[in-house]
Design a protein around this motif. Structure first.
Motif, PDB file in Angstrom:
ATOM      1  N   ASN A 126      47.982 -27.594 -71.347  1.00 52.38           N
ATOM      2  CA  ASN A 126      47.301 -27.137 -72.552  1.00 52.38           C
ATOM      3  C   ASN A 126      46.601 -28.335 -73.206  1.00 52.38           C
ATOM      4  N   VAL A 127      45.827 -28.058 -74.241  1.00 55.96           N
ATOM      5  CA  VAL A 127      44.987 -29.113 -74.817  1.00 55.96           C
ATOM      6  C   VAL A 127      45.835 -30.282 -75.330  1.00 55.96           C
ATOM      7  N   GLU A 128      46.939 -29.962 -75.988  1.00 56.70           N
ATOM      8  CA  GLU A 128      47.740 -31.041 -76.583  1.00 56.70           C
ATOM      9  C   GLU A 128      48.343 -31.952 -75.508  1.00 56.70           C
ATOM     10  N   ASP A 129      48.920 -31.344 -74.476  1.00 52.74           N
ATOM     11  CA  ASP A 129      49.535 -32.186 -73.434  1.00 52.74           C
ATOM     12  C   ASP A 129      48.500 -32.999 -72.673  1.00 52.74           C
ATOM     13  N   VAL A 130      47.352 -32.368 -72.437  1.00 53.27           N
ATOM     14  CA  VAL A 130      46.300 -33.109 -71.726  1.00 53.27           C
ATOM     15  C   VAL A 130      45.829 -34.285 -72.601  1.00 53.27           C
ATOM     16  N   ALA A 131      45.715 -34.039 -73.912  1.00 55.80           N
ATOM     17  CA  ALA A 131      45.275 -35.115 -74.819  1.00 55.80           C
ATOM     18  C   ALA A 131      46.317 -36.237 -74.864  1.00 55.80           C
ATOM     19  N   LYS A 132      47.591 -35.849 -74.911  1.00 58.58           N
ATOM     20  CA  LYS A 132      48.662 -36.865 -74.918  1.00 58.58           C
ATOM     21  C   LYS A 132      48.614 -37.695 -73.639  1.00 58.58           C
ATOM     22  N   ALA A 133      48.499 -36.995 -72.509  1.00 59.23           N
ATOM     23  CA  ALA A 133      48.470 -37.705 -71.220  1.00 59.23           C
ATOM     24  C   ALA A 133      47.247 -38.621 -71.160  1.00 59.23           C
ATOM     25  N   ALA A 134      46.123 -38.121 -71.675  1.00 61.47           N
ATOM     26  CA  ALA A 134      44.892 -38.924 -71.628  1.00 61.47           C
ATOM     27  C   ALA A 134      45.057 -40.193 -72.465  1.00 61.47           C
ATOM     28  N   LEU A 135      45.693 -40.058 -73.634  1.00 61.91           N
ATOM     29  CA  LEU A 135      45.886 -41.258 -74.463  1.00 61.91           C
ATOM     30  C   LEU A 135      46.832 -42.244 -73.766  1.00 61.91           C
ATOM     31  N   CYS A 136      47.865 -41.688 -73.128  1.00 61.66           N
ATOM     32  CA  CYS A 136      48.820 -42.555 -72.419  1.00 61.66           C
ATOM     33  C   CYS A 136      48.123 -43.280 -71.254  1.00 61.66           C
ATOM     34  N   MET A 137      47.239 -42.554 -70.569  1.00 60.83           N
ATOM     35  CA  MET A 137      46.484 -43.178 -69.464  1.00 60.83           C
ATOM     36  C   MET A 137      45.528 -44.237 -69.999  1.00 60.83           C
ATOM     37  N   PHE A 138      44.929 -43.934 -71.142  1.00 61.41           N
ATOM     38  CA  PHE A 138      43.999 -44.896 -71.749  1.00 61.41           C
ATOM     39  C   PHE A 138      44.755 -46.162 -72.173  1.00 61.41           C
ATOM     40  N   MET A 139      45.955 -45.957 -72.707  1.00 62.56           N
ATOM     41  CA  MET A 139      46.768 -47.112 -73.108  1.00 62.56           C
ATOM     42  C   MET A 139      47.135 -47.961 -71.877  1.00 62.56           C
ATOM     43  N   SER A 140      47.555 -47.268 -70.806  1.00 61.23           N
ATOM     44  CA  SER A 140      48.029 -47.998 -69.620  1.00 61.23           C
ATOM     45  C   SER A 140      46.887 -48.648 -68.847  1.00 61.23           C
ATOM     46  N   GLY A 141      45.764 -47.922 -68.718  1.00 58.49           N
ATOM     47  CA  GLY A 141      44.654 -48.440 -67.921  1.00 58.49           C
ATOM     48  C   GLY A 141      43.750 -49.379 -68.713  1.00 58.49           C
ATOM     49  N   PRO A 142      42.743 -48.808 -69.394  1.00 52.59           N
ATOM     50  CA  PRO A 142      41.757 -49.679 -70.055  1.00 52.59           C
ATOM     51  C   PRO A 142      42.381 -50.675 -71.030  1.00 52.59           C
ATOM     52  N   LEU A 143      43.354 -50.238 -71.820  1.00 49.54           N
ATOM     53  CA  LEU A 143      43.864 -51.161 -72.845  1.00 49.54           C
ATOM     54  C   LEU A 143      44.820 -52.205 -72.265  1.00 49.54           C
ATOM     55  N   LEU A 144      45.958 -51.766 -71.728  1.00 52.82           N
ATOM     56  CA  LEU A 144      46.946 -52.787 -71.332  1.00 52.82           C
ATOM     57  C   LEU A 144      46.647 -53.438 -69.981  1.00 52.82           C
ATOM     58  N   THR A 145      46.110 -52.656 -69.029  1.00 52.25           N
ATOM     59  CA  THR A 145      45.715 -53.329 -67.781  1.00 52.25           C
ATOM     60  C   THR A 145      44.485 -54.199 -68.060  1.00 52.25           C
ATOM     61  N   GLY A 146      43.625 -53.705 -68.933  1.00 53.68           N
ATOM     62  CA  GLY A 146      42.461 -54.513 -69.339  1.00 53.68           C
ATOM     63  C   GLY A 146      42.900 -55.818 -69.973  1.00 53.68           C
ATOM     64  N   TYR A 147      43.897 -55.742 -70.833  1.00 49.59           N
ATOM     65  CA  TYR A 147      44.467 -56.961 -71.445  1.00 49.59           C
ATOM     66  C   TYR A 147      45.038 -57.871 -70.351  1.00 49.59           C
ATOM     67  N   THR A 148      45.802 -57.260 -69.434  1.00 54.50           N
ATOM     68  CA  THR A 148      46.433 -58.030 -68.348  1.00 54.50           C
ATOM     69  C   THR A 148      45.394 -58.786 -67.523  1.00 54.50           C
ATOM     70  N   GLN A 149      44.330 -58.086 -67.181  1.00 55.36           N
ATOM     71  CA  GLN A 149      43.325 -58.711 -66.320  1.00 55.36           C
ATOM     72  C   GLN A 149      42.529 -59.776 -67.076  1.00 55.36           C
ATOM     73  N   THR A 150      42.274 -59.513 -68.363  1.00 55.30           N
ATOM     74  CA  THR A 150      41.509 -60.506 -69.131  1.00 55.30           C
ATOM     75  C   THR A 150      42.334 -61.773 -69.315  1.00 55.30           C
ATOM     76  N   ILE A 151      43.614 -61.586 -69.628  1.00 54.08           N
ATOM     77  CA  ILE A 151      44.461 -62.769 -69.846  1.00 54.08           C
ATOM     78  C   ILE A 151      44.647 -63.526 -68.522  1.00 54.08           C
ATOM     79  N   ASN A 152      44.673 -62.761 -67.414  1.00 58.63           N
ATOM     80  CA  ASN A 152      44.794 -63.397 -66.099  1.00 58.63           C
ATOM     81  C   ASN A 152      43.552 -64.247 -65.805  1.00 58.63           C
ATOM     82  N   ASP A 153      42.399 -63.711 -66.115  1.00 54.94           N
ATOM     83  CA  ASP A 153      41.172 -64.490 -65.901  1.00 54.94           C
ATOM     84  C   ASP A 153      41.125 -65.694 -66.840  1.00 54.94           C
ATOM     85  N   TRP A 154      41.677 -65.507 -68.026  1.00 57.76           N
ATOM     86  CA  TRP A 154      41.679 -66.613 -68.984  1.00 57.76           C
ATOM     87  C   TRP A 154      42.511 -67.771 -68.451  1.00 57.76           C
ATOM     88  N   TYR A 155      43.711 -67.465 -67.963  1.00 55.21           N
ATOM     89  CA  TYR A 155      44.566 -68.550 -67.459  1.00 55.21           C
ATOM     90  C   TYR A 155      44.144 -69.050 -66.078  1.00 55.21           C
TER      91      TYR A 155
END
Ligand SMILES: C/C(=C\COP(=O)(O)OP(=O)(O)O)CCC[C@H](C)CCC[C@H](C)CCCC(C)C
Length: 384
Positions: A126-155
């Motif tokens: 349903n819309v709510e679960d899909v939205a929750k999952a999408a936010l969780c995916m956004f947190m894990s992928g673009p945000l935290l993996t993005g942070y991980t990769q940027t900090i890796n390139d920095w060091y």
């Protein structure tokens, strides 16, 4: 400041044999004639296995500011956006920022969240679960993996200035201040999203925020001194494998259900297979890793032993999970998982065990889909 890297000092730190290797590595064409440049690009590989281009003057060992190419000259626009090698020159700051987050690496984390949601048994389309999952995916992928990769390139910026001088940080395509701002924004955005998910799920204890804090800390110690876990074959690969498999799964499961000890143990076990998959990337970079003092498993044990460790960890882990499913009476899922393990073993004999250096990419491309569907199969088994 960055281009003024002390490459001579780095060369001096290497053993004579290693220096010789670095100096005698064959010239790699970069899509333009080497003679058109005042230095020759030399192949060096890194612990994670990708052949890197070394742009140092062979005689002096120096990287001159004026010599450092800003981008891979004949790269592709798609590679630039995905953050992989062979990226085209880019001046758009947002595209450069995206490149730093390496979008190609988000996929396993996004998949992991889907597995966790599936394993919870509570996900509804349903819309709510899909939205929750999408936010969780956004947190894990673009945000935290993005942070991980940027900090890796920095060091990695100093070594990248030698190996891949056209990457965004060493080439100066993005300023140091902008990179640090990006690291903080992605980190704080990721933690904020995690906390929002905890609130949304009605958690008494902020489970997802705790996972995000733990994952971010792991990312930091993976790349940053003094620990720099990536320097160690076992620890670095397990950190990578476990955080790519377990953390997003746990987040997805906690978001829609309860994170139970048996799921934690099972996914940590599954992460051993992630370690094996991470080893595959180390075969191409043995000489460079040895020269740089990185103890990848092929460096530590030799190619023949490492390829068996690699296949063994992948297979034994999944067979153990299949046995667990049978023991739990989930026979159908156990059989499906066995059916997904079989082609992986076939491709191991076909590629990995024959010649892991030559066939590493072919092996990954052919066997990975079966591995990730095995993960999903296990997740679905746990939900019933
Ligand atoms: C930076 C990583 C790999 C790159 O390694 P390396 O520098 O050797 O390769 P390159 O030369 O190609 O740059 C991955 C490191 C993963 C890290 C240990 C942990 C990741 C944590 C998650 C992103 C956190 C997700 C938490 C969430 C799901 C709650």
């Amino acid at each position: 400041m960055l281009p003024e890297l002390n490459c001579q000092a780095r060369m001096r730190q290497l053993a004579p044999k290693e220096r010789r290797w670095l100096s005698s590595a064959s010239t790699i064409p970069l899509g333009f004639p080497a003679s058109s440049r005042s230095f020759r690009a030399r192949g060096v590989a890194t612990r994670t296995g990708k052949l890197k281009i070394r742009a140092a003057d062979a005689d002096t060992g120096k990287v001159k500011t004026s010599d450092v190419p800003e981008t891979a000259p004949s790269g592709s626009a798609v590679n630039q956006l995905l953050g992989i090698k062979g990226a085209a020159a880019e001046t758009n700051k947002w595209k450069i920022r995206l490149q730093l987050t390496k979008p190609v690496t988000w996929a396993p984390l996004i998949w992991g969240v889907a597995c966790g949601a599936a394993a919870s048994g509570n996900f509804v389309w349903n819309v709510e679960d899909v939205a929750k999952a999408a936010l969780c995916m956004f947190m894990s992928g673009p945000l935290l993996t993005g942070y991980t990769q940027t900090i890796n390139d920095w060091y990695d910026r100093e070594i990248d200035a030698i190996n891949e001088p056209y990457r965004p940080i060493p080439s100066g395509a993005i300023s140091e201040v902008e990179v640090i701002a990006q690291i903080w924004i992605l980190l704080l955005g990721g933690l904020g999203a995690a906390y929002a998910l905890d609130l949304w799920a009605g958690h008494d204890f902020p489970t997802i925020l705790s996972l995000a804090v733990g994952g971010s800390f792991l990312s930091y110690i993976y790349s940053a001194p003094p620990l720099k876990l990536k320097q160690s074959g076992w620890i670095g690969n397990y950190a990578l494998g476990s955080s790519y498999i377990s953390l997003p799964w746990w987040s997805g499961q906690a978001l829609f259900g309860t994170l139970t000890p048996d799921v934690i143990v099972l996914t940590l076990l599954y992460s051993t297979a992630g370690l094996g998959i991470a080893i595959v990337n180390d075969f191409k970079s043995i000489e460079g890793d040895r020269a740089m003092g990185l103890q990848s498993l092929p460096v530590a044990f030799g190619v023949d032993t490492a390829k068996w460790i690699c296949a063994g960890t992948i297979d034994v882990t999944q067979l153990g999970v299949a046995a667990y499913l049978f023991a739990q009476g989930k026979t159908t899922y156990g059989l499906i998982l066995l059916g997904l393990i079989a082609p992986q073993i076939f491709f191991q004999f076909q590629y990995l065990l024959k010649d892991p250096i030559k066939f590493d990419v072919k092996y990954q491309a052919s066997s990975q889909p079966f591995f990730v569907f095995g993960l999903l199969c296990t997740a679905l088994a746990l939900s019933h």
